[in-house]
Motif scaffolding. Structure first.
Motif, PDB file in Angstrom:
ATOM      1  N   VAL D  66     -19.509  36.801  -5.916  1.00 11.66           N
ATOM      2  CA  VAL D  66     -20.602  35.674  -5.457  1.00 11.66           C
ATOM      3  C   VAL D  66     -19.803  34.575  -5.819  1.00 11.66           C
ATOM      4  CG1 VAL D  66     -22.784  37.308  -5.963  1.00 11.66           C
ATOM      5  CG2 VAL D  66     -21.416  35.885  -8.007  1.00 11.66           C
ATOM      6  N   LYS D  70     -19.731  31.266  -3.152  1.00 12.08           N
ATOM      7  CA  LYS D  70     -19.986  30.059  -3.584  1.00 12.08           C
ATOM      8  C   LYS D  70     -18.774  29.196  -3.125  1.00 12.08           C
ATOM      9  CE  LYS D  70     -21.682  27.408  -7.236  1.00 12.08           C
ATOM     10  NZ  LYS D  70     -22.830  26.509  -6.649  1.00 12.08           N
ATOM     11  N   ALA D  94     -27.904  38.360  -7.493  1.00  6.17           N
ATOM     12  CA  ALA D  94     -26.835  37.260  -7.910  1.00  6.17           C
ATOM     13  C   ALA D  94     -26.268  36.417  -6.770  1.00  6.17           C
ATOM     14  CB  ALA D  94     -25.691  38.121  -8.548  1.00  6.17           C
ATOM     15  N   GLU D  96     -27.773  35.226  -4.130  1.00  5.93           N
ATOM     16  CA  GLU D  96     -28.898  34.254  -3.761  1.00  5.93           C
ATOM     17  C   GLU D  96     -28.791  33.337  -4.729  1.00  5.93           C
ATOM     18  OE1 GLU D  96     -29.476  37.419  -3.286  1.00  5.93           O
ATOM     19  OE2 GLU D  96     -30.465  38.119  -1.545  1.00  5.93           O
ATOM     20  N   PHE D  97     -28.720  33.850  -6.063  1.00  7.51           N
ATOM     21  CA  PHE D  97     -28.823  32.907  -7.221  1.00  7.51           C
ATOM     22  C   PHE D  97     -27.734  31.935  -7.090  1.00  7.51           C
ATOM     23  CE2 PHE D  97     -27.971  31.923 -11.699  1.00  7.51           C
ATOM     24  CZ  PHE D  97     -29.100  31.347 -11.902  1.00  7.51           C
ATOM     25  N   PHE D  98     -26.352  32.441  -7.157  1.00  6.26           N
ATOM     26  CA  PHE D  98     -25.439  31.683  -7.273  1.00  6.26           C
ATOM     27  C   PHE D  98     -25.200  30.560  -6.065  1.00  6.26           C
ATOM     28  CE2 PHE D  98     -24.381  34.769 -10.631  1.00  6.26           C
ATOM     29  CZ  PHE D  98     -23.785  33.595 -11.719  1.00  6.26           C
ATOM     30  N   GLY D 100     -27.521  30.030  -3.610  1.00  6.78           N
ATOM     31  CA  GLY D 100     -28.753  29.229  -3.211  1.00  6.78           C
ATOM     32  C   GLY D 100     -29.092  29.561  -1.765  1.00  6.78           C
ATOM     33  N   MET D 230     -19.488  29.049 -13.606  1.00  7.26           N
ATOM     34  CA  MET D 230     -20.442  30.229 -13.258  1.00  7.26           C
ATOM     35  C   MET D 230     -19.969  31.143 -14.479  1.00  7.26           C
ATOM     36  SD  MET D 230     -19.628  31.468  -9.430  1.00  7.26           S
ATOM     37  CE  MET D 230     -20.117  32.993  -9.679  1.00  7.26           C
TER      38      MET D 230
END
Lengths: 342, 342, 342, 342
Positions: D66, D70, D94, D96-98, D100, D230
């Motif tokens: 991830v 990113k 993870a 999607e979360f990191f 966006g 992160m």
């Protein structure tokens, strides 16, 4: 509700702008920013801010500010902004949420920050443990109703560009700064190499409508996606655009701003010499900040609503708007004088 | 622009709603949702959706959807939604961005998902490596213009509640579902224990305005902060609220929805028997989906704009709106027939 | 590299802990936290922090801090933390990024914050425009090497719980606080109703390993998903767990902490009376903070590395660790004296 | 625990790597990636992946994946990845979360995706309502133990670069692909213009340690901040670096990978002709996928743990590792034959 001094967003829509909504309400037009009204309104922004200016309409001021920041930074970066700024205090954490980054509070005096204050915070550059500043955000006029001079902005932009930072102006009330400075909008934005501006219409006579205005074209390339993902792409976009068309027609924006500021000046002058009223900030836009005795508060707000800015010092904010009338000001002053005479 | 069949957001504002904006434009009122118009409009939603309903106004449909989801889930959770849903395909990743969580695509037929389809995806519960579904999101009417029956929704809610999931309805065009079902709005939402609804006004005659409607009060407790942080708190909130007041007055919402749907029905019926036009979905709201020969496209869109839904199959979407007139439908059908006759 | 006073993370692994890695390296065991070593290590934490304590292993201190916060708050909420805290200054914005929320800087004296300082910031409760504080985060020992007394923590917890806030302790060096207070770990955490603790091992002899420790079980329910989504779930979890097993065996944790702190005390005492050396903080854990003449820096760091804490005041941080030897301290002091004698 | 076929992360640390931890445990060294071990290990990666390769150590595979994404995308963008990929199914959201952003599932056959499959999803480019693909992520070997050929990767890279997408390889088991292809690591990464790789050590004999490897230097510029924010910056970084030093010494990485893959081959060959065992995927790395009768499961797992990959089809995954012995394979096969004979 009676007109008060609570906020310029307590006021309604200027009749010319309401009329424009009506005029734009004809037939079918494409949605999502591809209609003729939007194209015309975009052209108006280029007239006022220069040929390279790229405007994007959004719904409110929080959105204009935070989407502008998101366009200019990454999550491991930071924004310098005044300790009294709206970004820092009044967005319920929207800047942190949308950008994933950090706000760095810069000490301010009468709402303004300085290159010296920034220099003190210019530390740990390149240190991976520290969020790296990427944007300097100025509020013009400031939260305290003062206005940065051209030279002050120039100095701040020079400092920031010298550090390779972008400069953003939170211009929720930018029109008021223009009339205070007696300058065209571009004279203290585009001409000073400001990179991007959040320009507000809602607080100066619109129903609702704000603009993210890119003066530095390198930042706007993918902004349409940012706006959409941030849930700020209006579908019936003509109805925001047409408000700005009326806003710029016959200098309506300027007339409203001149009037708001004149009302604040009248209030300011009329407060001179009232025992107990202590003006705390230079009234350079559409607000007067003053300390009053705590005991006056209840009686005073019965007739004219306003906010206490600082509960501890009883500094109050009296805000005028495009529809404030001289009789409102005089009614309020009369009340102040009555309280002072008790 | 001539009226076309592009989208119901190509249409303008219903005159009664525009009039309401004018009526609300009187004097000063508090901002940020504390004005009388907002309180009255909120009451209207309780009339239609039951006493426990809690409405929050936001600017657009993307916002209504994603803020509703954010209120109901955490970032390590997931949303079941149809593979053809707006959430999945048309929000530029806004659901993922705002919630931090995952969308799980559920296969659909004619836009609808079923408990059986969901059951197939009900796996890895409690497995820390897998996003845990927390919300079932239904679109009513679906993206393909079909409408879930009361029994279909009931079955889906039962399935979801049996799994302790919340049920969200994306009701950007909910009014159209109500008129198709010939039921009050609450009969297929509140009465079926749906937890929260995004209800749209923009696509049914408003200038702009959407509502996040909490039917399950346990979810709304902190929503005011979520709305603000998401940049969706309108300052001059009266101007969204007053639109909804007019919307509910004398059942205007229903009249507009009935008209839109009737126009789609007329179009549907008039297409029967035109060689080359193949209707692909049951027209149960305000859209007709049809495949046409690729060679017709250019000529057809010259007079009446519409979208090709699927470039590969040439399935097109013809969408009617509150202001579509019978002559528009007949003009379009005439054109279809001419092309068929070539 | 020669031992210096740079940081306790410049030191290596205690031999007993390294041995434990070797012992755990036998055969196959389940991954992701379901192995016997992990279960045993978790039991050790319950022995030290009470039966309700729930530990979750993560990789580093940043992760322990921010995942703990994420478990206790939503994005529209905020964390009170000291202006000098690691959270605020040394995580490159990780708290904002992971939680989506805001940090509120609380003024500190010698690293400590007080209920009075918090009370000043207890404003705008319920105001949707302001991030709502949800967590009070204390650092124990503080960034400046001081230690909150039991009474000080009690007062802070009482204040926070009175406001319905959760209390988090950043305990990257919690062992050092225990030996300074001469109390069991639970006496100033669990017994004072602290809600959650980030407890570090890396800075006290581990290779790497930190723990998010829930003392308030209501917060831990879904933490396994949070940990996984945050990329902090170790696959070969036995190799973090086994380090903590050795850490707790025969009070190794305490012996190492006692030694580190004793070395700081020796350094502190030996500095007394050296002209030019001004101790700035009470040395209550494993660091001595002192101002020295700027001209000494280069020569002093040639032999013993350390960090300048404040470039402007020349306050330096001299940090001891589990492997610091008396001869290191004396060698450094000798150098200080030589510089003072020039 | 007896060795089984559950996962290559059920195995422990190779003795040479454990020895390296011991060797690195000498004195004080700088933390956070500035120590000599880290510099030496970084050099090893350049030897294997070319002079421009820039490695950054992180803690686990989720993080490597991830954080790489990113670094290569913005939140309004998307990642193409196989429907069976770890990114899509096993990171608890993870990615999607990191980032966006959005994951776009690409249909796969035997774990592999193709340019044709991607081409079908290459739609809505430039459409602001749709997340814009920015990265193509391949898993090599795939989740199903198959290996992309050089030509297959080349075709996929060509397709992606033709669309201006970056190519990421999830190489949690990249070593196994190298030995299957009988090629140096760079031959199917750097030499094919892959942009960035997540390379795993944990599943091939390390205690823990993964690398984000930038082959396209334009992407790595600010990665140190991303890693820190992160929560993936190891403090005692020497202890991850020293593992990789041992990993590359005397081709240990290759020996372990060869052994793992050979064990899978032995298992595969030994299963030939056992009635009831149906091999489902070509065993090209260290796993054998096979369907077995459901009734065998309990008895078979009593002695040798493994995972059922698909509960519905009873496809199982039997995974070998660096420490699998021929007697383990033969013991397992004996058991299979016994069950087949019942």
């Amino acid at each position: 509700m009676k007109r008060g001094f609570g906020s310029d967003n307590h006021a309604g829509i200027h009749p010319h702008i309401l009329q424009s909504l009506s005029s734009a309400n004809q037939g079918h037009v494409p949605s999502y920013g591809t209609d003729a009204w939007t194209l015309l309104a975009e052209e108006k922004f280029r007239e006022h801010f220069g040929e390279k200016a790229q405007p994007f309409f959004v719904f409110n001021g929080t959105a204009a500010n935070v989407s502008a920041l998101k366009a200019a930074m990454n999550s491991y970066q930071a924004v310098f902004c005044a300790d009294v700024s709206h970004l820092q205090n009044d967005e319920c954490g929207a800047p942190e949420f949308f950008t994933g980054g950090k706000l760095i509070s810069v000490p301010s005096t009468h709402g303004k920050i300085t290159p010296e204050g920034l220099e003190d915070l210019w530390i740990r550059r390149g240190d991976q443990h520290a969020s790296q500043a990427q944007v300097l955000s100025l509020t013009q006029p400031t939260e305290l109703g003062t206005v940065y001079s051209v030279q002050e902005i120039k100095n701040l932009v020079d400092w920031a560009h010298g550090k390779k930072l972008f400069v953003h102006i939170d211009g929720a009330r930018l029109a008021n700064a223009a009339v205070h400075l007696d300058l065209p909008l571009k004279a203290f934005t585009t001409d000073l190499n400001v990179d991007l501006v959040s320009l507000g219409g809602t607080k100066n006579g619109l129903m609702m409508g704000e603009v993210v205005l890119f003066l530095n074209p390198s930042l706007s390339q993918n902004f349409k996606y940012i706006r959409k993902q941030m849930a700020q792409l209006p579908s019936k976009s003509r109805f925001i655009a047409c408000q700005f068309l009326a806003y710029f027609e016959n200098d309506l924006w300027k007339k409203m701003a001149l009037h708001s500021c004149a009302m604040a000046q009248e209030l300011y002058r009329s407060c001179q010499g009232i025992p107990g009223v202590e003006i705390t900030q230079k009234p350079e836009s559409n607000a007067v900040f003053a300390k009053i005795p705590r005991t006056w508060l209840k009686a005073l707000r019965e007739d004219y609503f306003f906010y206490v800015w600082n509960e501890k010092t009883m500094e109050c904010r009296w805000m005028t708007s495009w529809d404030t009338e001289s009789k409102d000001v005089q009614g309020f002053v009369k009340k102040l004088k009555e309280l002072a005479a008790l």
